[in-house]
Scaffold this motif. Structure first.
Motif, PDB file in Angstrom:
ATOM      1  N   TRP A   1      -1.744   0.598   0.132  1.00 41.63           N
ATOM      2  CA  TRP A   1      -2.016  -0.834   0.066  1.00 41.63           C
ATOM      3  C   TRP A   1      -1.298  -1.509  -1.115  1.00 41.63           C
ATOM      4  O   TRP A   1      -1.384  -2.725  -1.267  1.00 41.63           O
TER       5      TRP A   1
ATOM      6  N   THR B   1       2.345  -2.186  -3.347  1.00 37.50           N
ATOM      7  CA  THR B   1       3.801  -2.183  -3.241  1.00 37.50           C
ATOM      8  C   THR B   1       4.380  -1.086  -4.135  1.00 37.50           C
ATOM      9  O   THR B   1       3.669  -0.461  -4.934  1.00 37.50           O
TER      10      THR B   1
ATOM     11  N   TYR C   1       6.315  -1.691   0.815  1.00 31.29           N
ATOM     12  CA  TYR C   1       5.125  -0.845   0.851  1.00 31.29           C
ATOM     13  C   TYR C   1       5.537   0.580   1.240  1.00 31.29           C
ATOM     14  O   TYR C   1       6.591   0.781   1.858  1.00 31.29           O
TER      15      TYR C   1
END
Length: 259
Positions: A99, A101, A140
């Motif tokens: 969740w 970056t 991500y």
């Protein structure tokens, strides 16, 4: 078996360490038996040996994730009693937060250390540049290749500026070509940062390509069978006769372990 003392304080000292695990039935299973080693500051040492000889257990003990049944462990003269910012671990599995970056994953340890936001930003930018991922800072993990994910893991470990990198088969989940690229990048980073590296692998060529010294573990429970210095200039060519000779020497030691 204890290595000779040196005049300087080694970065890592393991003295007569044994480790036993309790089974569900309440019995104990030995993983390591009377293991001793020293790793000097800035040295690149690789641990090899057959499956089940305790390589991962050894790294986890040095990382403070496990406690020895007997024996002592020290880093830079200080007893190891748990994890610490002086040691960072990179595993075979990426262990990235899906969740977050790339930037946020690398920043995670700095946030935990309560580093100033401006300093965090500078440090993260420096690490992403070091591993060649500046252009993927806002991506991500699901958008990255396996090699990129492992480079994020390496950047996250380096961001907290540890003295020691503990790497447990970090390239085991990537293809052969990516693995070769990552080896080269790791050596470049090691040369640039001067970190002490303890590296675990099953790949004998990888051990010869990377290491100053190779520690050969034997048996179950594991014990130190041999310590072999790799006296080859870098960069190392795996088609070179001296490289092949070192590889065969290590293979003989591993084969001897399995008899």
């Amino acid at each position: 078996m204890t290595e000779e003392l040196t005049t300087s304080t080694p970065e890592i000292v393991v003295e007569n360490v044994s480790k036993r695990y309790k089974t569900a039935a309440g019995e104990t299973t030995p993983a390591l038996a009377d293991v001793s080693l020293r790793v000097e500051s800035g040295e690149f040492v690789t641990v090899i040996g057959p499956s089940g000889c305790g390589k991962t257990t050894l790294v986890r003990l040095i990382g403070g994730l496990e406690t020895p049944t007997s024996g002592r462990l020290r880093t830079n003269g200080t007893p190891i009693t748990g994890p610490g910012p002086d040691r960072a671990m990179v595993f075979q599995e990426y262990h990235l937060f899906p969740w977050l970056t790339v930037r946020e994953n690398v920043e995670f340890g700095l946030v935990e250390q309560d580093i100033d936001e401006s300093e965090r930003a500078d440090r993260v930018a420096e690490m992403l540049d070091l591993v060649g991922l500046s252009d993927r800072a806002d991506a991500y993990p699901s958008e990255l290749s396996g090699g990129m994910k492992q480079r994020v893991g390496l950047a996250r470990a380096l961001a907290v500026d540890p003295a020691v990198l503990l790497m447990d088969e970090p390239f085991g989940s990537v293809d052969a070509q990516t693995r070769r690229h990552l080896r080269g990048e790791l050596l470049d980073i090691w040369a640039e940062t001067g970190k002490t590296v303890l590296f675990v692998t099953h790949d004998i060529e990888e051990a010869v390509a990377l290491s100053d010294r190779v520690l050969v573990l034997n048996g179950s429970p594991g014990w130190v069978r041999d310590r072999i210095r790799i006296d080859l200039d870098r960069p190392r060519d795996r088609t070179d006769d001296a490289f092949i000779e070192q590889t065969e020497r290590l293979l003989e030691r591993i084969d001897a372990n399995e008899r």
